[in-house]
Design a protein around this motif. Structure first.
Motif, PDB file in Angstrom:
ATOM      1  N   MET A  15       7.380   5.127   6.703  1.00  0.00           N
ATOM      2  CA  MET A  15       6.865   6.474   6.917  1.00  0.00           C
ATOM      3  C   MET A  15       7.442   7.383   5.828  1.00  0.00           C
ATOM      4  O   MET A  15       8.589   7.209   5.414  1.00  0.00           O
ATOM      5  N   LEU A  16       6.651   8.342   5.359  1.00  0.00           N
ATOM      6  CA  LEU A  16       7.100   9.293   4.354  1.00  0.00           C
ATOM      7  C   LEU A  16       6.640  10.688   4.763  1.00  0.00           C
ATOM      8  O   LEU A  16       5.460  10.882   5.054  1.00  0.00           O
ATOM      9  N   PRO A  17       7.531  11.682   4.780  1.00  0.00           N
ATOM     10  CA  PRO A  17       7.133  13.006   5.266  1.00  0.00           C
ATOM     11  C   PRO A  17       6.076  13.682   4.412  1.00  0.00           C
ATOM     12  O   PRO A  17       5.281  14.471   4.919  1.00  0.00           O
ATOM     13  N   TYR A  18       6.039  13.355   3.121  1.00  0.00           N
ATOM     14  CA  TYR A  18       4.993  13.958   2.281  1.00  0.00           C
ATOM     15  C   TYR A  18       3.637  13.343   2.591  1.00  0.00           C
ATOM     16  O   TYR A  18       2.616  14.031   2.532  1.00  0.00           O
ATOM     17  N   GLY A  19       3.606  12.045   2.946  1.00  0.00           N
ATOM     18  CA  GLY A  19       2.354  11.464   3.403  1.00  0.00           C
ATOM     19  C   GLY A  19       1.841  12.164   4.647  1.00  0.00           C
ATOM     20  O   GLY A  19       0.657  12.493   4.762  1.00  0.00           O
ATOM     21  N   ASP A  20       2.750  12.436   5.589  1.00  0.00           N
ATOM     22  CA  ASP A  20       2.358  13.120   6.824  1.00  0.00           C
ATOM     23  C   ASP A  20       1.830  14.522   6.540  1.00  0.00           C
ATOM     24  O   ASP A  20       0.806  14.943   7.116  1.00  0.00           O
ATOM     25  N   TYR A  21       2.535  15.265   5.668  1.00  0.00           N
ATOM     26  CA  TYR A  21       2.101  16.635   5.381  1.00  0.00           C
ATOM     27  C   TYR A  21       0.689  16.650   4.785  1.00  0.00           C
ATOM     28  O   TYR A  21      -0.186  17.403   5.228  1.00  0.00           O
ATOM     29  N   TYR A  22       0.457  15.824   3.767  1.00  0.00           N
ATOM     30  CA  TYR A  22      -0.851  15.857   3.097  1.00  0.00           C
ATOM     31  C   TYR A  22      -1.958  15.289   3.986  1.00  0.00           C
ATOM     32  O   TYR A  22      -3.125  15.674   3.857  1.00  0.00           O
ATOM     33  N   TYR A  23      -1.619  14.395   4.885  1.00  0.00           N
ATOM     34  CA  TYR A  23      -2.582  13.889   5.868  1.00  0.00           C
ATOM     35  C   TYR A  23      -3.067  15.047   6.739  1.00  0.00           C
ATOM     36  O   TYR A  23      -4.275  15.219   6.957  1.00  0.00           O
ATOM     37  N   LYS A  34       0.831  -1.192   0.000  1.00  0.00           N
ATOM     38  CA  LYS A  34       0.000   0.000   0.000  1.00  0.00           C
ATOM     39  C   LYS A  34       0.871   1.250   0.000  1.00  0.00           C
ATOM     40  O   LYS A  34       2.064   1.187   0.325  1.00  0.00           O
ATOM     41  N   ASP A  35       0.256   2.373  -0.363  1.00  0.00           N
ATOM     42  CA  ASP A  35       0.970   3.648  -0.296  1.00  0.00           C
ATOM     43  C   ASP A  35       0.085   4.670   0.416  1.00  0.00           C
ATOM     44  O   ASP A  35      -0.786   5.301  -0.188  1.00  0.00           O
ATOM     45  N   SER A  36       0.337   4.813   1.707  1.00  0.00           N
ATOM     46  CA  SER A  36      -0.437   5.775   2.495  1.00  0.00           C
ATOM     47  C   SER A  36      -0.218   7.192   2.009  1.00  0.00           C
ATOM     48  O   SER A  36      -1.119   8.041   2.126  1.00  0.00           O
ATOM     49  N   SER A  37       0.960   7.480   1.437  1.00  0.00           N
ATOM     50  CA  SER A  37       1.197   8.836   0.932  1.00  0.00           C
ATOM     51  C   SER A  37       0.299   9.140  -0.259  1.00  0.00           C
ATOM     52  O   SER A  37      -0.237  10.250  -0.376  1.00  0.00           O
ATOM     53  N   ALA A  38       0.099   8.152  -1.140  1.00  0.00           N
ATOM     54  CA  ALA A  38      -0.830   8.350  -2.256  1.00  0.00           C
ATOM     55  C   ALA A  38      -2.244   8.575  -1.732  1.00  0.00           C
ATOM     56  O   ALA A  38      -2.998   9.411  -2.260  1.00  0.00           O
ATOM     57  N   GLY A  39      -2.618   7.845  -0.681  1.00  0.00           N
ATOM     58  CA  GLY A  39      -3.925   8.051  -0.088  1.00  0.00           C
ATOM     59  C   GLY A  39      -4.092   9.439   0.489  1.00  0.00           C
ATOM     60  O   GLY A  39      -5.146  10.069   0.345  1.00  0.00           O
ATOM     61  N   ALA A  40      -3.040   9.944   1.150  1.00  0.00           N
ATOM     62  CA  ALA A  40      -3.118  11.269   1.764  1.00  0.00           C
ATOM     63  C   ALA A  40      -3.210  12.369   0.720  1.00  0.00           C
ATOM     64  O   ALA A  40      -4.014  13.310   0.857  1.00  0.00           O
ATOM     65  N   VAL A  41      -2.385  12.284  -0.332  1.00  0.00           N
ATOM     66  CA  VAL A  41      -2.440  13.304  -1.387  1.00  0.00           C
ATOM     67  C   VAL A  41      -3.782  13.257  -2.101  1.00  0.00           C
ATOM     68  O   VAL A  41      -4.390  14.295  -2.399  1.00  0.00           O
ATOM     69  N   THR A  42      -4.277  12.043  -2.385  1.00  0.00           N
ATOM     70  CA  THR A  42      -5.568  11.905  -3.050  1.00  0.00           C
ATOM     71  C   THR A  42      -6.680  12.486  -2.192  1.00  0.00           C
ATOM     72  O   THR A  42      -7.563  13.203  -2.696  1.00  0.00           O
ATOM     73  N   ALA A  43      -6.663  12.202  -0.904  1.00  0.00           N
ATOM     74  CA  ALA A  43      -7.681  12.740  -0.002  1.00  0.00           C
ATOM     75  C   ALA A  43      -7.659  14.261  -0.003  1.00  0.00           C
ATOM     76  O   ALA A  43      -8.712  14.916  -0.107  1.00  0.00           O
ATOM     77  N   ALA A  44      -6.466  14.846   0.102  1.00  0.00           N
ATOM     78  CA  ALA A  44      -6.356  16.306   0.078  1.00  0.00           C
ATOM     79  C   ALA A  44      -6.864  16.859  -1.248  1.00  0.00           C
ATOM     80  O   ALA A  44      -7.514  17.911  -1.294  1.00  0.00           O
ATOM     81  N   GLY A  45      -6.592  16.124  -2.341  1.00  0.00           N
ATOM     82  CA  GLY A  45      -7.079  16.553  -3.649  1.00  0.00           C
ATOM     83  C   GLY A  45      -8.585  16.504  -3.755  1.00  0.00           C
ATOM     84  O   GLY A  45      -9.221  17.438  -4.262  1.00  0.00           O
ATOM     85  N   PHE A  46      -9.182  15.425  -3.271  1.00  0.00           N
ATOM     86  CA  PHE A  46     -10.653  15.341  -3.277  1.00  0.00           C
ATOM     87  C   PHE A  46     -11.269  16.492  -2.493  1.00  0.00           C
ATOM     88  O   PHE A  46     -12.265  17.096  -2.909  1.00  0.00           O
ATOM     89  N   LEU A  47     -10.683  16.797  -1.347  1.00  0.00           N
ATOM     90  CA  LEU A  47     -11.227  17.851  -0.492  1.00  0.00           C
ATOM     91  C   LEU A  47     -10.998  19.235  -1.084  1.00  0.00           C
ATOM     92  O   LEU A  47     -11.833  20.137  -0.922  1.00  0.00           O
ATOM     93  N   LEU A  48      -9.879  19.413  -1.800  1.00  0.00           N
ATOM     94  CA  LEU A  48      -9.667  20.658  -2.530  1.00  0.00           C
ATOM     95  C   LEU A  48     -10.735  20.805  -3.609  1.00  0.00           C
ATOM     96  O   LEU A  48     -11.325  21.892  -3.767  1.00  0.00           O
ATOM     97  N   ILE A  49     -10.999  19.749  -4.357  1.00  0.00           N
ATOM     98  CA  ILE A  49     -12.052  19.799  -5.377  1.00  0.00           C
ATOM     99  C   ILE A  49     -13.390  20.148  -4.731  1.00  0.00           C
ATOM    100  O   ILE A  49     -14.143  20.989  -5.252  1.00  0.00           O
ATOM    101  N   ALA A  50     -13.697  19.518  -3.599  1.00  0.00           N
ATOM    102  CA  ALA A  50     -14.959  19.815  -2.906  1.00  0.00           C
ATOM    103  C   ALA A  50     -15.087  21.309  -2.618  1.00  0.00           C
ATOM    104  O   ALA A  50     -16.160  21.894  -2.794  1.00  0.00           O
TER     105      ALA A  50
END
Length: 382
Positions: A359-367, A289-305
């Motif tokens: 752990m990836l710092p970009y995953g943490d930031y976008y989370y 899995k890639d939690s960082s991809a999940g975090a960026v995608t989530a932030a993107g969905f919420l930006l679109i919202a």
């Protein structure tokens, strides 16, 4: 195709405060270092000079300072100014990642403290990024000749990550009144919309142009499974990036494209809100899995919202964003660990090089960004 569960905001508000407190608790452990990638025991390996990852912990600190006003967050972020001053003074280190590096450090620092030096550093970085723009091909070259791929493979190559980096040029255009920077960012976004997005709204990671004639050649991957697969974090950069381009330009074609890219991701996330690292990964391959991809995608969905005019559509993208964040909370969150230095486990940096389950710092930031968007916060550094 709504998620099965309908989410309320309060649970995320409580968890946002928990992530902020967890971040504060790690400031003295991390010191002036910049996290790069996690170890097996959830500690950090740290960046050397000019690393593309170097800004994400800094951005996390600035977001926490914006939320709390606590000086400890601001002071820790400010301690990193010297790192970015050295970077801006060494143009041989510059590539398309200048947007990541300077939006989350210097743009953020200027926005929150009105420090003029931060502003000038970010403007200089934006102009350096502009120098990578090819006027005939209308794209930003990703990497330098010294990249691991070598000069013969880098000098006509652009990559999907760059859609997040153009925000620095848009911001600098507003600061300086330079339409040149804004138009280059728009042209680059249009070129990637044409060439890096496929007909089914999956994406290539990279795209090659002839370095001499600038004619388009083909799409490839660098960190995905295969040239014709769909690297999950790359798809997330495009979702967030095209939505951000719409926010700066008001051109609805970018928002509509971000939505269509989102629908592709949603189809692959309907059974599990934490994405596998490549959306077209064969079942015979290890399913990291890639939690960082999940975090960026989530932030993107919420930006679109936040950009949708239709109330039902806004609710749809918000629910999907909350669904992905809840998946990260349930499966990947480390905030109950007294030893972990990062927020999310199960990140996949570069699977082909065995850099997975970290752990990836970009995953943490976008989370953190996604949690803030759920809770109604409006100001970010992109």
């Amino acid at each position: 195709m709504y998620p099965e569960t309908r989410y309320e905001h309060q649970e995320f508000q409580n968890h946002l405060l928990k992530v902020v407190d967890f971040t504060k608790g790690n400031i003295r452990k991390i010191g002036i270092n910049n996290p790069k990638i996690g170890t097996a025991d959830n500690q950090w390996l740290y960046c050397g000079p000019s690393d593309w990852v170097s800004s994400f912990w800094t951005g996390q600190l600035w977001l926490c300072y914006q939320l709390t006003g606590e000086e400890e967050f601001k002071n820790s972020a400010n301690f990193r100014k010297a790192y970015f001053k050295e970077m801006i003074a060494n143009p041989d280190w510059h590539d398309h990642d200048l947007g990541f590096q300077f939006s989350l450090s210097c743009v953020a620092g200027h926005m929150l403290t009105e420090d003029e030096e931060y502003r000038q550093m970010a403007i200089e970085a934006a102009h350096s990024l502009y120098l990578r723009f090819r006027r005939i091909g209308k794209y930003i070259v990703a990497w330098n000749e010294t990249h691991i791929l070598g000069p013969e493979k880098t000098q006509g190559k652009t990559i999907i990550d760059s859609l997040q980096n153009t925000a620095l040029m848009f911001w600098a255009s507003q600061q300086t009144g330079s339409d040149l920077l804004k138009q280059a960012a728009i042209d680059h976004s249009e070129t990637l919309a044409k060439h890096i997005v496929r007909d089914d709204f999956s994406t290539f990671h990279t795209f090659n142009f002839d370095p001499l004639t600038q004619a388009p050649i083909k799409g490839e991957t660098f960190q995905g499974y295969a040239d014709d697969s769909c690297w999950a974090r790359g798809q997330s950069w495009a979702i967030h990036g095209f939505a951000q381009t719409y926010a700066y330009t008001g051109d609805k074609k970018f928002l509509e494209l971000a939505k269509k890219l989102s629908y592709f991701a949603m189809e692959h996330l309907k059974d599990d809100p934490v994405p596998i690292w490549d959306y077209r990964l064969p079942e015979s391959e290890p399913q990291y899995k890639d939690s960082s991809a999940g975090a960026v995608t989530a932030a993107g969905f919420l930006l679109i919202a936040s950009l949708c005019e239709d109330e039902k559509e806004r609710d749809f993208f918000e629910q999907w964003g909350m669904h992905l964040v809840k998946g990260l909370m349930d499966q990947c969150d480390l905030t109950d660990s007294s030893e972990a230095l990062g927020v999310l486990k199960n990140g996949a940096s570069f699977v082909a090089r065995d850099m997975c389950d970290n752990m990836l710092p970009y995953g943490d930031y976008y989370y953190l960004e996604a949690l803030m968007r759920i809770c109604g916060h409006k100001r970010y550094f992109w």
